[in-house]
Design an enzyme around this catalytic site. Structure first.
Site, PDB file in Angstrom:
ATOM      1  N   SER A  24       1.864  12.026  18.774  1.00  0.00           N
ATOM      2  CA  SER A  24       0.889  12.047  19.871  1.00  0.00           C
ATOM      3  C   SER A  24       1.503  12.402  21.230  1.00  0.00           C
ATOM      4  O   SER A  24       0.891  13.143  22.001  1.00  0.00           O
ATOM      5  CB  SER A  24       0.145  10.713  19.941  1.00  0.00           C
ATOM      6  OG  SER A  24      -0.656  10.570  18.788  1.00  0.00           O
ATOM      7  N   LYS A  76      -5.101  -1.229  15.028  1.00  0.00           N
ATOM      8  CA  LYS A  76      -6.445  -0.672  15.245  1.00  0.00           C
ATOM      9  C   LYS A  76      -7.551  -1.734  15.185  1.00  0.00           C
ATOM     10  O   LYS A  76      -8.501  -1.672  15.955  1.00  0.00           O
ATOM     11  CB  LYS A  76      -6.740   0.427  14.214  1.00  0.00           C
ATOM     12  CG  LYS A  76      -5.936   1.707  14.442  1.00  0.00           C
ATOM     13  CD  LYS A  76      -6.362   2.786  13.454  1.00  0.00           C
ATOM     14  CE  LYS A  76      -5.561   4.064  13.662  1.00  0.00           C
ATOM     15  NZ  LYS A  76      -6.049   5.171  12.830  1.00  0.00           N
ATOM     16  N   ASP A 112     -11.107   9.120  14.705  1.00  0.00           N
ATOM     17  CA  ASP A 112     -10.546   9.672  13.456  1.00  0.00           C
ATOM     18  C   ASP A 112     -11.570  10.527  12.708  1.00  0.00           C
ATOM     19  O   ASP A 112     -11.246  11.606  12.201  1.00  0.00           O
ATOM     20  CB  ASP A 112     -10.044   8.548  12.541  1.00  0.00           C
ATOM     21  CG  ASP A 112      -8.750   7.927  13.048  1.00  0.00           C
ATOM     22  OD1 ASP A 112      -7.979   8.634  13.730  1.00  0.00           O
ATOM     23  OD2 ASP A 112      -8.507   6.743  12.771  1.00  0.00           O
ATOM     24  N   GLY A 137      -9.854   7.583  -2.703  1.00  0.00           N
ATOM     25  CA  GLY A 137      -9.134   6.554  -1.954  1.00  0.00           C
ATOM     26  C   GLY A 137     -10.093   5.737  -1.108  1.00  0.00           C
ATOM     27  O   GLY A 137     -11.121   6.244  -0.650  1.00  0.00           O
ATOM     28  N   GLY A 140      -7.867   2.105   4.661  1.00  0.00           N
ATOM     29  CA  GLY A 140      -8.331   2.162   6.051  1.00  0.00           C
ATOM     30  C   GLY A 140      -8.720   3.568   6.468  1.00  0.00           C
ATOM     31  O   GLY A 140      -9.753   3.783   7.114  1.00  0.00           O
ATOM     32  N   ASN A 161     -11.689   5.086  -6.379  1.00  0.00           N
ATOM     33  CA  ASN A 161     -10.442   4.412  -6.039  1.00  0.00           C
ATOM     34  C   ASN A 161      -9.822   3.737  -7.260  1.00  0.00           C
ATOM     35  O   ASN A 161     -10.525   3.334  -8.177  1.00  0.00           O
ATOM     36  CB  ASN A 161     -10.703   3.362  -4.948  1.00  0.00           C
ATOM     37  CG  ASN A 161      -9.439   2.968  -4.239  1.00  0.00           C
ATOM     38  OD1 ASN A 161      -8.617   3.833  -3.907  1.00  0.00           O
ATOM     39  ND2 ASN A 161      -9.244   1.692  -4.012  1.00  0.00           N
ATOM     40  N   ARG A 162      -8.488   3.665  -7.232  1.00  0.00           N
ATOM     41  CA  ARG A 162      -7.757   2.979  -8.301  1.00  0.00           C
ATOM     42  C   ARG A 162      -8.280   1.542  -8.440  1.00  0.00           C
ATOM     43  O   ARG A 162      -8.567   1.079  -9.526  1.00  0.00           O
ATOM     44  CB  ARG A 162      -6.264   2.979  -7.940  1.00  0.00           C
ATOM     45  CG  ARG A 162      -5.379   2.271  -8.904  1.00  0.00           C
ATOM     46  CD  ARG A 162      -3.938   2.435  -8.506  1.00  0.00           C
ATOM     47  NE  ARG A 162      -3.651   1.861  -7.182  1.00  0.00           N
ATOM     48  CZ  ARG A 162      -2.457   1.898  -6.610  1.00  0.00           C
ATOM     49  NH1 ARG A 162      -1.443   2.506  -7.208  1.00  0.00           N
ATOM     50  NH2 ARG A 162      -2.268   1.357  -5.421  1.00  0.00           N
ATOM     51  N   THR A 163      -8.423   0.856  -7.296  1.00  0.00           N
ATOM     52  CA  THR A 163      -8.996  -0.491  -7.296  1.00  0.00           C
ATOM     53  C   THR A 163     -10.483  -0.354  -6.987  1.00  0.00           C
ATOM     54  O   THR A 163     -10.877  -0.141  -5.835  1.00  0.00           O
ATOM     55  CB  THR A 163      -8.302  -1.370  -6.225  1.00  0.00           C
ATOM     56  OG1 THR A 163      -6.891  -1.200  -6.366  1.00  0.00           O
ATOM     57  CG2 THR A 163      -8.673  -2.831  -6.343  1.00  0.00           C
ATOM     58  N   ARG A 166     -12.448  -2.061  -3.967  1.00  0.00           N
ATOM     59  CA  ARG A 166     -12.356  -1.538  -2.579  1.00  0.00           C
ATOM     60  C   ARG A 166     -13.353  -0.410  -2.359  1.00  0.00           C
ATOM     61  O   ARG A 166     -13.927  -0.272  -1.277  1.00  0.00           O
ATOM     62  CB  ARG A 166     -10.928  -1.042  -2.289  1.00  0.00           C
ATOM     63  CG  ARG A 166      -9.911  -2.154  -2.238  1.00  0.00           C
ATOM     64  CD  ARG A 166      -8.552  -1.598  -1.854  1.00  0.00           C
ATOM     65  NE  ARG A 166      -8.345  -1.581  -0.414  1.00  0.00           N
ATOM     66  CZ  ARG A 166      -7.298  -0.984   0.181  1.00  0.00           C
ATOM     67  NH1 ARG A 166      -6.398  -0.356  -0.543  1.00  0.00           N
ATOM     68  NH2 ARG A 166      -7.165  -1.019   1.483  1.00  0.00           N
TER      69      ARG A 166
HETATM   70  P1  ATR Z   1      -4.531   3.794   4.474  1.00  0.00           P
HETATM   71  O1  ATR Z   1      -4.988   2.786   5.477  1.00  0.00           O
HETATM   72  O2  ATR Z   1      -3.523   4.753   5.010  1.00  0.00           O
HETATM   73  O3  ATR Z   1      -5.660   4.488   3.786  1.00  0.00           O
HETATM   74  P2  ATR Z   1      -4.074   1.881   2.328  1.00  0.00           P
HETATM   75  O4  ATR Z   1      -5.085   0.941   2.869  1.00  0.00           O
HETATM   76  O5  ATR Z   1      -2.788   1.340   1.826  1.00  0.00           O
HETATM   77  O6  ATR Z   1      -3.664   2.973   3.398  1.00  0.00           O
HETATM   78  O7  ATR Z   1      -4.760   2.760   1.178  1.00  0.00           O
HETATM   79  C1  ATR Z   1      -4.075   3.668   0.407  1.00  0.00           C
HETATM   80  C2  ATR Z   1      -5.019   4.314  -0.608  1.00  0.00           C
HETATM   81  O8  ATR Z   1      -4.243   5.073  -1.537  1.00  0.00           O
HETATM   82  C3  ATR Z   1      -5.813   3.318  -1.436  1.00  0.00           C
HETATM   83  O9  ATR Z   1      -7.046   3.893  -1.767  1.00  0.00           O
HETATM   84  C4  ATR Z   1      -4.906   3.162  -2.669  1.00  0.00           C
HETATM   85  O10 ATR Z   1      -5.567   2.678  -3.817  1.00  0.00           O
HETATM   86  P3  ATR Z   1      -5.715   1.074  -4.064  1.00  0.00           P
HETATM   87  O11 ATR Z   1      -6.834   0.624  -3.184  1.00  0.00           O
HETATM   88  O12 ATR Z   1      -6.028   0.960  -5.493  1.00  0.00           O
HETATM   89  O13 ATR Z   1      -4.393   0.484  -3.690  1.00  0.00           O
HETATM   90  C5  ATR Z   1      -4.488   4.590  -2.856  1.00  0.00           C
HETATM   91  N1  ATR Z   1      -3.268   4.756  -3.652  1.00  0.00           N
HETATM   92  C6  ATR Z   1      -1.996   4.519  -3.276  1.00  0.00           C
HETATM   93  N2  ATR Z   1      -1.125   4.837  -4.267  1.00  0.00           N
HETATM   94  C7  ATR Z   1      -1.887   5.271  -5.311  1.00  0.00           C
HETATM   95  C8  ATR Z   1      -1.579   5.725  -6.647  1.00  0.00           C
HETATM   96  N3  ATR Z   1      -0.336   5.815  -7.089  1.00  0.00           N
HETATM   97  N4  ATR Z   1      -2.623   6.082  -7.431  1.00  0.00           N
HETATM   98  C9  ATR Z   1      -3.901   6.016  -6.970  1.00  0.00           C
HETATM   99  N5  ATR Z   1      -4.239   5.601  -5.735  1.00  0.00           N
HETATM  100  C10 ATR Z   1      -3.257   5.230  -4.922  1.00  0.00           C
END
Ligand code: ATR
Length: 283
Positions: A24, A76, A112, A137, A140, A161-163, A166
């Site tokens: 920045s 933030k 953003d 994903g 945040g 998302n993997r989880t 969320r």
């Molecule tokens: P940010 O605020 O930068 O988005 P974050 O809150 O840590 O960072 O989120 C990272 C994202 O990348 C999440 O959606 C995470 O999935 P989870 O919610 O399941 O953790 C995703 N992510 C990170 N590594 C991953 C992987 N190897 N495979 C799939 N998703 C991944």
């Protein structure tokens, strides 16, 4: 005698922890020079325990102190909470990245999402003529993306998302046009989508990213990533190898900076190729 206002230095900052990799200051120093404004924009490293004190100093508004600044990880959410006047965007996200003093009150917004759509508008005009976007994903960073797509009028926004939990939270938060899915549904959900946004760090941690097949996307679809280091992320590379148009994430960083500059220094700056090259040269 010269008008003292002409030489008054306007100060702004980016505050975060850690902060030394922030680009920045390069962006704002470039614009300050371009407009010939006597001003300063500096990176300030503040740990979470000291953030409220830092904000209190900004609110005091003493001569010579900053008129505002950018807020980055991990502050933030705290910036939003400590602001006197968060706007609707910051309110909805519960997070602010841009703050400024106005009539003795600390205002806050989140640019953003503006940066995200402005980058696509610039690099791939017409990207929004689709009914379906896929956001991969649910961290945040994906929130601002989802909010901006919804506000732009995209009919269906599919968050995977993997989880799964969320992704569900985001679908609940952003309302009826936002749908959640497990990561396993990724290929299926891509069918007919005009936009695919990666907000995960997949393939960035040294581990190889699983192959994504983009062949079911709509004609003239675009794949974008919010990460900009490296410029060509593993997911963008995969899309390019399959002949899909891509937009890198650097423009999001550059465009999100514009409204803040306007607030603090009074001029609306532009993103140009010289600025892009400056940042790329710094990587
Ligand atoms: P940010 O605020 O930068 O988005 P974050 O809150 O840590 O960072 O989120 C990272 C994202 O990348 C999440 O959606 C995470 O999935 P989870 O919610 O399941 O953790 C995703 N992510 C990170 N590594 C991953 C992987 N190897 N495979 C799939 N998703 C991944």
């Amino acid at each position: 005698m010269a008008d003292s206002r002409e030489t008054l230095t306007i100060n702004a900052f980016v505050v975060g922890y850690p902060i030394k990799h922030s680009r920045s200051p390069i962006i704002h120093s470039y614009w300050l020079k371009k407009f010939g404004i006597t001003g300063n924009y500096e990176a300030v490293e503040v740990v979470s325990d000291n953030f409220a004190n830092f904000i209190a100093t900004v609110k005091e508004g003493k001569p010579g102190t900053a008129v505002g600044g950018n807020v980055t990880i991990p502050h933030k959410e705290a910036a939003y909470r400590l602001a006197d006047r968060p706007d609707a965007l910051a309110e909805e996200l519960g997070a602010a990245n841009t703050i400024w003093m106005e009539e003795g009150k600390l205002h806050a917004t989140n640019t953003d999402g503006y940066g995200f759509v402005s980058n696509l508008d610039e690099r791939h005009p017409g990207w929004d003529k689709t009914d379906r976007a896929v956001v991969f994903g649910a961290g945040g960073a994906s929130r601002a993306v989802i909010q901006s797509l919804r506000d732009r009028g995209i009919a269906e926004i599919h968050v995977l998302n993997r989880t799964l939990e969320r992704a569900r939270e985001l679908a609940d938060r952003f309302g009826p046009r936002v749908f959640s899915h497990p990561q396993a549904a990724l290929q299926e959900v891509m069918q007919g989508a005009g936009l695919f946004v990666n907000t995960t760090s997949l393939g960035m941690d040294g581990a190889e990213a699983p192959h994504l097949d983009f062949s079911q996307l709509a004609a003239r679809a675009v794949v974008t990533d919010i990460v900009y280091v490296p410029l060509r992320t593993p997911i963008l590379q995969m899309a390019e190898e399959q002949g899909i148009t891509t937009v890198d994430g650097l423009g999001m960083l550059l465009h999100q900076a514009k409204p803040g500059f306007m607030r603090w220094f009074g001029k609306m700056p532009e993103v140009d190729e010289t600025l892009r090259a400056l940042i790329i040269g710094d990587m």
